[in-house]
Design an enzyme around this catalytic site. Structure first.
Site, PDB file in Angstrom:
ATOM      1  N   THR A  63     -49.261 -11.859 142.827  1.00 15.13           N
ATOM      2  CA  THR A  63     -49.545 -10.415 142.759  1.00 15.13           C
ATOM      3  C   THR A  63     -51.019 -10.150 142.468  1.00 15.13           C
ATOM      4  O   THR A  63     -51.618  -9.231 143.038  1.00 15.13           O
ATOM      5  CB  THR A  63     -48.669  -9.769 141.650  1.00 15.13           C
ATOM      6  OG1 THR A  63     -47.308 -10.144 141.865  1.00 15.13           O
ATOM      7  CG2 THR A  63     -48.795  -8.256 141.657  1.00 15.13           C
ATOM      8  N   HIS A  68     -47.244  -5.882 150.514  1.00 18.44           N
ATOM      9  CA  HIS A  68     -45.989  -5.951 149.752  1.00 18.44           C
ATOM     10  C   HIS A  68     -45.076  -6.963 150.407  1.00 18.44           C
ATOM     11  O   HIS A  68     -45.066  -7.105 151.626  1.00 18.44           O
ATOM     12  CB  HIS A  68     -45.302  -4.576 149.758  1.00 18.44           C
ATOM     13  CG  HIS A  68     -43.890  -4.623 149.261  1.00 18.44           C
ATOM     14  ND1 HIS A  68     -43.579  -4.651 147.918  1.00 18.44           N
ATOM     15  CD2 HIS A  68     -42.701  -4.710 149.922  1.00 18.44           C
ATOM     16  CE1 HIS A  68     -42.258  -4.727 147.773  1.00 18.44           C
ATOM     17  NE2 HIS A  68     -41.707  -4.757 148.978  1.00 18.44           N
ATOM     18  N   ARG A 107     -53.043 -12.495 150.087  1.00 17.07           N
ATOM     19  CA  ARG A 107     -53.685 -11.746 149.004  1.00 17.07           C
ATOM     20  C   ARG A 107     -55.021 -12.370 148.609  1.00 17.07           C
ATOM     21  O   ARG A 107     -55.983 -11.652 148.327  1.00 17.07           O
ATOM     22  CB  ARG A 107     -52.738 -11.616 147.817  1.00 17.07           C
ATOM     23  CG  ARG A 107     -51.684 -10.522 148.063  1.00 17.07           C
ATOM     24  CD  ARG A 107     -50.602 -10.548 147.024  1.00 17.07           C
ATOM     25  NE  ARG A 107     -49.769  -9.342 147.077  1.00 17.07           N
ATOM     26  CZ  ARG A 107     -48.609  -9.227 146.440  1.00 17.07           C
ATOM     27  NH1 ARG A 107     -48.138 -10.237 145.732  1.00 17.07           N
ATOM     28  NH2 ARG A 107     -47.925  -8.106 146.528  1.00 17.07           N
ATOM     29  N   PHE A 152     -48.814   1.029 134.985  1.00 17.77           N
ATOM     30  CA  PHE A 152     -49.474   1.097 136.293  1.00 17.77           C
ATOM     31  C   PHE A 152     -48.706   1.937 137.319  1.00 17.77           C
ATOM     32  O   PHE A 152     -49.151   2.093 138.459  1.00 17.77           O
ATOM     33  CB  PHE A 152     -49.728  -0.318 136.856  1.00 17.77           C
ATOM     34  CG  PHE A 152     -48.475  -1.146 137.073  1.00 17.77           C
ATOM     35  CD1 PHE A 152     -47.755  -1.043 138.254  1.00 17.77           C
ATOM     36  CD2 PHE A 152     -48.029  -2.040 136.098  1.00 17.77           C
ATOM     37  CE1 PHE A 152     -46.611  -1.800 138.465  1.00 17.77           C
ATOM     38  CE2 PHE A 152     -46.878  -2.803 136.301  1.00 17.77           C
ATOM     39  CZ  PHE A 152     -46.173  -2.680 137.484  1.00 17.77           C
ATOM     40  N   ARG A 163     -43.157 -14.701 150.217  1.00  9.94           N
ATOM     41  CA  ARG A 163     -43.866 -14.573 148.933  1.00  9.94           C
ATOM     42  C   ARG A 163     -44.846 -15.722 148.745  1.00  9.94           C
ATOM     43  O   ARG A 163     -45.908 -15.559 148.144  1.00  9.94           O
ATOM     44  CB  ARG A 163     -42.874 -14.432 147.783  1.00  9.94           C
ATOM     45  CG  ARG A 163     -42.248 -13.026 147.824  1.00  9.94           C
ATOM     46  CD  ARG A 163     -41.466 -12.651 146.600  1.00  9.94           C
ATOM     47  NE  ARG A 163     -42.247 -12.456 145.404  1.00  9.94           N
ATOM     48  CZ  ARG A 163     -42.735 -11.284 144.986  1.00  9.94           C
ATOM     49  NH1 ARG A 163     -42.564 -10.196 145.718  1.00  9.94           N
ATOM     50  NH2 ARG A 163     -43.389 -11.190 143.856  1.00  9.94           N
ATOM     51  N   LYS A 184     -50.681  -2.426 152.819  1.00 12.08           N
ATOM     52  CA  LYS A 184     -50.934  -1.290 151.925  1.00 12.08           C
ATOM     53  C   LYS A 184     -52.120  -0.449 152.418  1.00 12.08           C
ATOM     54  O   LYS A 184     -52.918  -0.911 153.241  1.00 12.08           O
ATOM     55  CB  LYS A 184     -51.161  -1.819 150.502  1.00 12.08           C
ATOM     56  CG  LYS A 184     -49.908  -2.515 149.930  1.00 12.08           C
ATOM     57  CD  LYS A 184     -50.060  -2.854 148.451  1.00 12.08           C
ATOM     58  CE  LYS A 184     -48.792  -3.483 147.899  1.00 12.08           C
ATOM     59  NZ  LYS A 184     -48.867  -3.724 146.421  1.00 12.08           N
ATOM     60  N   TYR A 208     -40.790   2.403 144.520  1.00 17.14           N
ATOM     61  CA  TYR A 208     -41.189   1.588 143.363  1.00 17.14           C
ATOM     62  C   TYR A 208     -40.468   1.998 142.084  1.00 17.14           C
ATOM     63  O   TYR A 208     -40.967   1.753 140.992  1.00 17.14           O
ATOM     64  CB  TYR A 208     -42.712   1.655 143.188  1.00 17.14           C
ATOM     65  CG  TYR A 208     -43.464   0.775 144.169  1.00 17.14           C
ATOM     66  CD1 TYR A 208     -43.420  -0.613 144.063  1.00 17.14           C
ATOM     67  CD2 TYR A 208     -44.209   1.319 145.200  1.00 17.14           C
ATOM     68  CE1 TYR A 208     -44.102  -1.441 144.948  1.00 17.14           C
ATOM     69  CE2 TYR A 208     -44.902   0.505 146.098  1.00 17.14           C
ATOM     70  CZ  TYR A 208     -44.844  -0.866 145.959  1.00 17.14           C
ATOM     71  OH  TYR A 208     -45.519  -1.682 146.839  1.00 17.14           O
ATOM     72  N   ASN A 220     -53.626  -4.837 146.383  1.00 17.43           N
ATOM     73  CA  ASN A 220     -53.458  -6.251 146.756  1.00 17.43           C
ATOM     74  C   ASN A 220     -52.934  -6.470 148.184  1.00 17.43           C
ATOM     75  O   ASN A 220     -52.227  -7.440 148.459  1.00 17.43           O
ATOM     76  CB  ASN A 220     -52.615  -6.976 145.706  1.00 17.43           C
ATOM     77  CG  ASN A 220     -51.235  -6.374 145.542  1.00 17.43           C
ATOM     78  OD1 ASN A 220     -50.886  -5.418 146.235  1.00 17.43           O
ATOM     79  ND2 ASN A 220     -50.440  -6.927 144.647  1.00 17.43           N
ATOM     80  N   GLU A 230     -34.934  -2.196 151.144  1.00 15.05           N
ATOM     81  CA  GLU A 230     -36.244  -1.732 151.597  1.00 15.05           C
ATOM     82  C   GLU A 230     -36.286  -1.600 153.118  1.00 15.05           C
ATOM     83  O   GLU A 230     -36.919  -0.686 153.657  1.00 15.05           O
ATOM     84  CB  GLU A 230     -37.325  -2.688 151.095  1.00 15.05           C
ATOM     85  CG  GLU A 230     -37.481  -2.638 149.575  1.00 15.05           C
ATOM     86  CD  GLU A 230     -38.368  -3.739 149.013  1.00 15.05           C
ATOM     87  OE1 GLU A 230     -38.466  -3.825 147.774  1.00 15.05           O
ATOM     88  OE2 GLU A 230     -38.962  -4.506 149.792  1.00 15.05           O
TER      89      GLU A 230
HETATM   90  P1  IDP Z   1     -45.267  -7.831 143.729  1.00 15.20           P
HETATM   91  O1  IDP Z   1     -45.794  -6.767 144.651  1.00 15.20           O
HETATM   92  O2  IDP Z   1     -46.076  -9.093 143.799  1.00 15.20           O
HETATM   93  O3  IDP Z   1     -43.783  -8.058 143.871  1.00 15.20           O
HETATM   94  P2  IDP Z   1     -44.661  -6.268 141.341  1.00 15.20           P
HETATM   95  O4  IDP Z   1     -44.648  -6.823 139.949  1.00 15.20           O
HETATM   96  O5  IDP Z   1     -43.358  -5.916 141.965  1.00 15.20           O
HETATM   97  O6  IDP Z   1     -45.495  -7.286 142.238  1.00 15.20           O
HETATM   98  O7  IDP Z   1     -45.583  -4.962 141.305  1.00 15.20           O
HETATM   99  C1  IDP Z   1     -45.621  -4.075 142.388  1.00 15.20           C
HETATM  100  C2  IDP Z   1     -47.056  -3.737 142.682  1.00 15.20           C
HETATM  101  O8  IDP Z   1     -47.590  -3.005 141.563  1.00 15.20           O
HETATM  102  C3  IDP Z   1     -47.988  -4.933 142.831  1.00 15.20           C
HETATM  103  O9  IDP Z   1     -48.024  -5.436 144.141  1.00 15.20           O
HETATM  104  C4  IDP Z   1     -49.324  -4.374 142.414  1.00 15.20           C
HETATM  105  O10 IDP Z   1     -49.955  -3.690 143.502  1.00 15.20           O
HETATM  106  C5  IDP Z   1     -48.953  -3.358 141.359  1.00 15.20           C
HETATM  107  N1  IDP Z   1     -49.088  -3.924 140.024  1.00 15.20           N
HETATM  108  C6  IDP Z   1     -48.271  -4.818 139.405  1.00 15.20           C
HETATM  109  N2  IDP Z   1     -48.711  -5.116 138.179  1.00 15.20           N
HETATM  110  C7  IDP Z   1     -49.822  -4.382 137.993  1.00 15.20           C
HETATM  111  C8  IDP Z   1     -50.713  -4.229 136.886  1.00 15.20           C
HETATM  112  O11 IDP Z   1     -50.585  -4.862 135.840  1.00 15.20           O
HETATM  113  N3  IDP Z   1     -51.772  -3.373 137.083  1.00 15.20           N
HETATM  114  C9  IDP Z   1     -51.955  -2.668 138.218  1.00 15.20           C
HETATM  115  N4  IDP Z   1     -51.115  -2.776 139.274  1.00 15.20           N
HETATM  116  C10 IDP Z   1     -50.065  -3.619 139.167  1.00 15.20           C
END
Ligand code: IDP
Length: 162
Positions: A102, A126, A113, A68, A96, A20, A60, A123, A137
């Site tokens: 996450t 991805h 992470r 968010f 993963r 990222k 996304y 974080n 993707e």
């Molecule tokens: P993942 O990347 O671990 O699969 P997802 O739930 O698909 O997680 O969310 C996509 C991205 O959105 C996350 O990697 C994170 O950067 C961001 N994200 C997810 N939940 C939150 C939140 O509650 N607050 C802020 N950013 C979030």
């Protein structure tokens, strides 16, 4: 043998990762790609690129409407990223596990992470969450002529699935 091959391919062997913008800005491309390859992932496609806000919004899309979402789209289009298709048996689940939760505060020690994320929203990386999304993707970022597979990796069997 044919059955075994098909069966193995049911759990896909590739996933899509992005390093990222924040991790690229902090000069972490090398350390993160290093961890990925040290854990047995082969790099099948790789590019440094930058998403427009529109492209990040599309990538996304499933999160549209969540609180968010706008911040995520802004962040993901804020600077260059590295996108890669990486290959290993059971790639989605294996990757993963390597990237961790996450939320970096909940991520296990030694995960990407835990080591490199700044926060939940920033974080570091991805990783696709299903084989279906991995394929989508991968196609979002790469054309067929941008993915490479040395014969030794035996990719041919599952190439048809793309
Ligand atoms: P993942 O990347 O671990 O699969 P997802 O739930 O698909 O997680 O969310 C996509 C991205 O959105 C996350 O990697 C994170 O950067 C961001 N994200 C997810 N939940 C939150 C939140 O509650 N607050 C802020 N950013 C979030």
């Amino acid at each position: 043998f044919l059955f075994a091959t098909k069966f193995v391919n049911m759990a896909g062997n590739t996933t899509l990762t992005m390093i990222k913008p924040g991790a690229v800005r902090r000069n972490l491309i090398g350390p993160i790609l290093g961890m990925i390859t040290e854990h047995g992932f082969k790099v099948e496609a790789l590019k440094l690129t930058k998403l427009s806000a529109r492209q990040a919004a599309k990538f996304y899309e499933v999160h549209r409407g969540k609180p968010f979402y706008d911040g995520l789209v802004n962040y993901m289009s804020s600077g260059p990223i590295v996108a890669a298709i990486i290959r290993k048996d059971n790639a989605v689940a294996e990757f993963r596990e390597l990237i961790g939760n996450t939320d970096p505060e909940k991520a296990s020690e030694g995960t990407i992470r835990k080591l490199f994320a700044e926060s939940l929203s920033h974080n570091a990386v991805h990783g696709s969450d299903s084989d279906e999304n991995a394929a989508k993707e991968a196609a979002f970022f790469f054309s067929e002529t941008e993915r490479f597979c040395p014969e030794e990796w035996h990719c041919d069997e599952d190439m048809e699935a793309y």
